[in-house]
Enzyme design. Sequence first.
Site, mmCIF file in Angstrom:
data_model
loop_
_atom_site.group_PDB
_atom_site.id
_atom_site.type_symbol
_atom_site.label_atom_id
_atom_site.label_comp_id
_atom_site.label_asym_id
_atom_site.label_seq_id
_atom_site.Cartn_x
_atom_site.Cartn_y
_atom_site.Cartn_z
ATOM 1 N N ASN A 167 15.273 5.849 -41.648
ATOM 2 C CA ASN A 167 14.893 6.238 -40.282
ATOM 3 C C ASN A 167 15.197 5.107 -39.305
ATOM 4 O O ASN A 167 14.906 3.936 -39.587
ATOM 5 C CB ASN A 167 13.380 6.524 -40.282
ATOM 6 C CG ASN A 167 12.877 7.189 -39.021
ATOM 7 O OD1 ASN A 167 13.386 8.226 -38.614
ATOM 8 N ND2 ASN A 167 11.868 6.603 -38.383
ATOM 9 N N GLU A 233 11.354 11.360 -34.054
ATOM 10 C CA GLU A 233 10.370 10.814 -33.099
ATOM 11 C C GLU A 233 10.772 11.151 -31.664
ATOM 12 O O GLU A 233 10.715 10.303 -30.773
ATOM 13 C CB GLU A 233 10.271 9.285 -33.259
ATOM 14 C CG GLU A 233 9.936 8.831 -34.664
ATOM 15 C CD GLU A 233 9.835 7.312 -34.809
ATOM 16 O OE1 GLU A 233 9.798 6.600 -33.785
ATOM 17 O OE2 GLU A 233 9.798 6.839 -35.956
ATOM 18 N N ASP A 235 11.325 11.833 -27.969
ATOM 19 C CA ASP A 235 10.737 11.851 -26.627
ATOM 20 C C ASP A 235 11.839 11.491 -25.639
ATOM 21 O O ASP A 235 12.815 10.841 -25.997
ATOM 22 C CB ASP A 235 9.486 10.968 -26.488
ATOM 23 C CG ASP A 235 9.640 9.553 -27.001
ATOM 24 O OD1 ASP A 235 10.768 9.035 -27.031
ATOM 25 O OD2 ASP A 235 8.607 8.941 -27.352
#
Length: 300
Positions: A167, A233, A235
């Site tokens: 990640n 994640e 945003d």
Amino acid sequence: ASTLGAAAQQSGRYFGTAIAAGRLGDATYTSIAGREFNMVTAENEMKPDALQPQRGRFNFSSGDQIYNWATQRGMKVRGHTLAWHAQQPDWMRNLGGSSLRQAMIEHINGVMAHYRGKLAAWDVVNEAFEENGSRRQSNLQSTGNDWIEVAFRTARAADPSVKLCYNDYNIENWSYGKTQGVYNLIRDFKSRGVPIDCVGLQTHFTGGSSLPGNFQQTLSSFAALGVDVTLTEVDVTNSSTSQYAGLTQACINVPRCIGITVWGVRDSDSWRASENPLLFDRSGNKKAAYTSVLNVLNGA
Ligand code: G3I
């Protein structure tokens, strides 16, 4: 479909969110999260400092609180994260070399034994590259260049059923050094049979009209190596509707892009709250970006 999770499920994908244990007493928060999502990541509660605050003394209370909340509602859980230069407990931060190598292995074994067979995926290694594509200089890197491989081999042995992911952030633009560095790692692992199942692109975007260069090509290029791809994640500053729609469409266009997770529920829950980057406003209302994502998931 009328929720993000159900809309994503129409194409066999999930739509998830980060959950903070400290907010599970907030009824607005839990009603939105319980309604909209079908995958959960613990925002901080499954990180090394949370799970092994003292050497050899694991504390799964907050991680389990999130795991139980999610699974009682039929949601799956992604584990985040086993080996990372940040959010290490103090005792680990001061280690290096072979003693840190051993501590990393023991941490992976201890955590994965607890969650064995229960999670959808683990972010085994997080953020191990510099922006230019070289290895991040960290205490983990000081243990030897093969530490990432050791982490993945240890993880596979500890829980053969869970998907093992690498990640990172800023690996969304195909023509970026860090993207290429991670790509080369995955390619090397696949060619040598080092166990790895997925790549997580954190997808912390800075709002604007367009996506980072060739975002979809990045997804398809990773997928072509034989790994699943996930947006882990998400945003977007000021919740640019075109970027939210675009990143969702790019995932839908790539068969091995298996799901999307946003990094929080309401703007006020975000690690960058002042930039209003999420799909629900501070009062819990759906924002325009929410509708843009839902429409793409519904093929509208
Ligand atoms: O729990 C303590 C609390 O006891 C204390 O009073 C308070 C005072 O600062 O801090 C609290 O801890 C904070 C924690 O979030 C929980 O709120 C930490 O200071 C703060 O550093 C921590 O930030 C987290 C950050 O990771 C740390 O690296 C964010 O919530 C979390 O969203 C963020 O998530 C990361 C991903 O794991 C990896 N990718 C980037 C992403 C955003 O930075």
